[in-house]
Structure formats: C-alpha cells, structure tokens
Design an enzyme around this catalytic site. Structure first.
Site, short mmCIF file in Angstrom:
data_model
loop_
_atom_site.label_atom_id
_atom_site.label_comp_id
_atom_site.label_asym_id
_atom_site.label_seq_id
_atom_site.Cartn_x
_atom_site.Cartn_y
_atom_site.Cartn_z
N HIS A 51 -72.46 75.25 10.83
CA HIS A 51 -71.22 75.97 10.61
C HIS A 51 -70.63 76.24 11.99
O HIS A 51 -71.36 76.25 13.00
CB HIS A 51 -71.48 77.30 9.88
CG HIS A 51 -71.95 77.10 8.47
ND1 HIS A 51 -73.21 77.41 8.04
CD2 HIS A 51 -71.30 76.60 7.39
CE1 HIS A 51 -73.33 77.11 6.76
NE2 HIS A 51 -72.18 76.62 6.33
N ASP A 54 -72.54 78.83 13.59
CA ASP A 54 -73.91 78.47 13.99
C ASP A 54 -73.83 77.90 15.41
O ASP A 54 -74.72 78.13 16.23
CB ASP A 54 -74.49 77.36 13.09
CG ASP A 54 -74.74 77.82 11.66
OD1 ASP A 54 -75.15 78.97 11.46
OD2 ASP A 54 -74.51 77.00 10.72
C1 XUL Z 1 -73.14 76.66 -0.42
C2 XUL Z 1 -73.46 75.51 0.39
C3 XUL Z 1 -73.16 75.61 1.84
C4 XUL Z 1 -72.52 74.40 2.40
C5 XUL Z 1 -72.20 74.46 3.86
O1 XUL Z 1 -73.55 76.61 -1.72
O2 XUL Z 1 -74.02 74.56 -0.12
O3 XUL Z 1 -74.35 75.86 2.53
O4 XUL Z 1 -73.36 73.31 2.23
O5 XUL Z 1 -71.16 75.29 4.14
#
Ligand code: XUL
Ligand code: MN
Length: 345
Positions: A51, A54
């Site tokens: 992210h 992150d």
């Molecule tokens: C939420 C999910 C997230 C995304 C990344 O359900 O899967 O972790 O993969 O933002």
C-alpha cells in the site's frame, strides 16, 4: 497446454498481521517492516506488494519531497535484497477524509483528496519500479441505497481513473473487485463490472483486474471462472489467492484451506492460459488465524505456496485425455469421481 509455467510469488506486509479483529486486540506482538522483508526472502518469495503507506508510513503528514526521498530509500533496500515491488495500492479507506468513500464521496474535497493521494501512489509505484497500481475500492459503495446515486458514482470512478491514467502515460490500473465489506454494497463487485468500467475510461487498455479468490466467493461466483473471464480479455494482471468458507466476513484463509477442489480448478485455469508468462506474480492475500502463535506466524504463507505448487503438479499430471473421453460420453458422474480420486492421490 503451453510449456510449463514457472511461477513467482509475493505477499504484502499486511499479510503478517497481528490477529486483531473487531472483537478483540492483537494476539501477536507487532514486527517491523525490516523483519517482514527478511521473512519474505527467507520463505523464497520474489516480490512484495505495497500500500502507499506501507511504502511511506504516515504519508499524509509528509511533503511530496519527503515521500519521494523515502520511496527512493525503500527502492534501494529492495534492490539490495533482490526483491521486486509487485504493485502499489492507495490505502483510501483509513483517512478521515474517506469516511464516506474516496472517489465516490458526496464531499468534493474528499474526492479531491482521493485523487491527489492516488497520484502520489503512482509516483511511488514509479520509484519502486512497478507500472501496476491496484485499486481495491473499499469504501466506494453504500451502506444504504439512498445515500448515493449509482450512475453518478460510476461517473466519479471514471473521472478518478482518468485522472490517474493522465498522471502517468505508462501506469496500469488493476481493479480488485469485492462485493461487500466494509460496505453493504460495493459499486464494482465483480470482474465483469471491473472490465466493463474500464471501457468508460480514456485508455481502456491500461485498466485491468486483479482477482482475489475470497472476493469471488463472497460474490457467489466461482473463482476459476472469474480467472478465465479476465484472462480471456488479457486483463488478469495480478492475483490474490486465498480461501473463504462461504458468505461470512472476509476470511483470507490459506489457499486451498476450505475448498481444495476449487483451488485445483483455479490452478488449472492459470496453467491453461500461461498465467505468469507475461511477468504476472502469484500473490497470496492470506492472514494467519487469530489463534496463531508468534512462532507459527509464517505458516499460512508457506503453506499457501506449498499447496499451490502441489496443485500445479496435480494439474500437470491430470489425465486430460481420459477426462475428454468422459466429457464426450457425457459421463459427468465418472468425471466427478476421477477428479476426486486424482486429488486424493
Ligand atoms: C481487502 C483486500 C486488500 C487488497 C489490497 O479485502 O484484499 O488487502 O488486496 O488493498
Ligand atoms: Mn486482496
């Protein structure tokens, strides 16, 4: 089948989670990013998902210059460890600005925040050396039907995607659909919705999809059919394999944990269409069970990869000619048992 794929694997720092749920606190002490990176290497994974925060913690409190400097420092560390960044995703569901959604918020300032932050996310992706931005549209939906007008929300999503595509001529957007949670209803609940909305953007060729097994199951769909649908359009740019026991909260269980046959079907689909041969990674978006002790903290990732590789062997050893003969004879009873016995070994 094309020549055997070799798969490359990744996970994100959030996949080494600490066990908190809405009903209780963490059950494992937090570990820092350096430890997580070291575990990823140790487990033999090749890439990490990020992210934006992150990659650059507390991103909202930092200047553009500081964000760039931190992202460059992270890139140096990843290079030093021989680890690639698979994707970067804007975490648009934590900030106070996105309580009512990001791109589809009823508040124009919140929508602007979401777009500005997504542009920063693209800058980070560039620095980390990936052209893939993943969009899990977490709060782009409603708690109640009357709160937003759906058609206007679709226009706002397209506006936001267009702003991202315009910000960088090379970036690709992979939409990760999920039908619910945290919202009652999400605006982009399935792969079909993701690929359809791509066609409303200024550059449909740069808008594709990421399939998560559990999200397909939560939509009442078959993950392997979803995978094949996206592959048919050349739009499966990333993958979050995991498992889910029915229509409950998002469980992010180890791959194959609930339904081994469905996991086998997903692997068969990937094998059939050469997933990975165009540089795509197999990511496991799995979490440890809350009950997991610290000393078993990595098992869900290692196990998911082991199960995946065992199922690749199963897919390659499957007697397709035998299956085809049963299909031609419409002997689906025998086909069913053949698959079960193949999996039972
Ligand atoms: C939420 C999910 C997230 C995304 C990344 O359900 O899967 O972790 O993969 O933002
Ligand atoms: Mn996911």
């Amino acid at each position: 089948m094309p020549s055997p794929n070799t798969y490359r694997f990744c996970f994100g720092p959030w996949n080494l989670s600490e066990g908190a749920d809405p009903y209780g606190p963490p059950t494992r002490p937090p570990r820092d990013f350096n430890w997580k990176l070291a575990q990823l290497r140790e487990l033999g994974f090749e890439a990490m998902m990020f992210h934006d925060d992150d990659a650059v913690p507390d991103i909202d409190s930092k200047s553009e210059q500081a964000i760039v400097a931190e992202a460059k420092e992270l890139k140096r560390r990843l290079d030093g460890e021989g680890i690639a960044a698979e994707m970067v995703a804007p975490r648009l569901w934590f900030a106070p600005q996105t309580i009512d959604g990001g791109y589809t918020s009823n508040d124009p300032e919140a929508r602007q925040y979401a777009i500005d932050r997504s542009r920063r996310c693209i800058d980070i992706a560039n620095i980390l050396g990936t052209d893939l931005v993943v969009l899990w549209l977490a709060r782009e939906g409603t708690y109640l039907r009357e709160a937003k007008v759906a058609s206007r929300s679709f226009d706002r999503l397209v506006e936001a995607f267009d702003a991202m595509l315009a910000h960088d001529p090379k970036i690709r957007l992979a939409i990760e659909p999920k039908p619910n949670e945290p919202m009652d209803h999400a605006y982009v609940p399935t792969i079909g919705h993701a690929l359809a909305i791509a066609h409303l953007t200024r550059d449909p060729a740069r808008v594709g999809a990421l399939i998560e097994s559990a999200h397909a199951i939560l939509a009442g769909l078959d993950p392997s059919d979803e995978i094949e649908f996206a592959l048919r359009f050349g739009k499966l740019w990333s993958l979050h394999l995991n498992d889910q026991n029915g229509l409950k909260f998002d469980q992010d269980k180890p791959f194959g944990s609930t339904n081994l046959r469905s996991a086998f079907n997903q692997v068969q689909s990937l094998e059939r269409h050469g997933y990975g041969s165009r540089g795509e990674y197999v990511c496991f978006d799995v979490h440890p069970f809350r009950a997991t002790k610290s000393e078993h903290w990595l098992a869900h990732l290692d196990n998911s990869r082991r199960t995946f590789l065992r199922l690749v062997e199963k897919a390659r050893a499957f007697d397709q000619a035998g299956a085809d003969a049963l299909i031609a004879d419409r002997n689906y009873q025998a086909l069913d048992q053949m698959v079960i016995e193949h999996l039972l070994g």
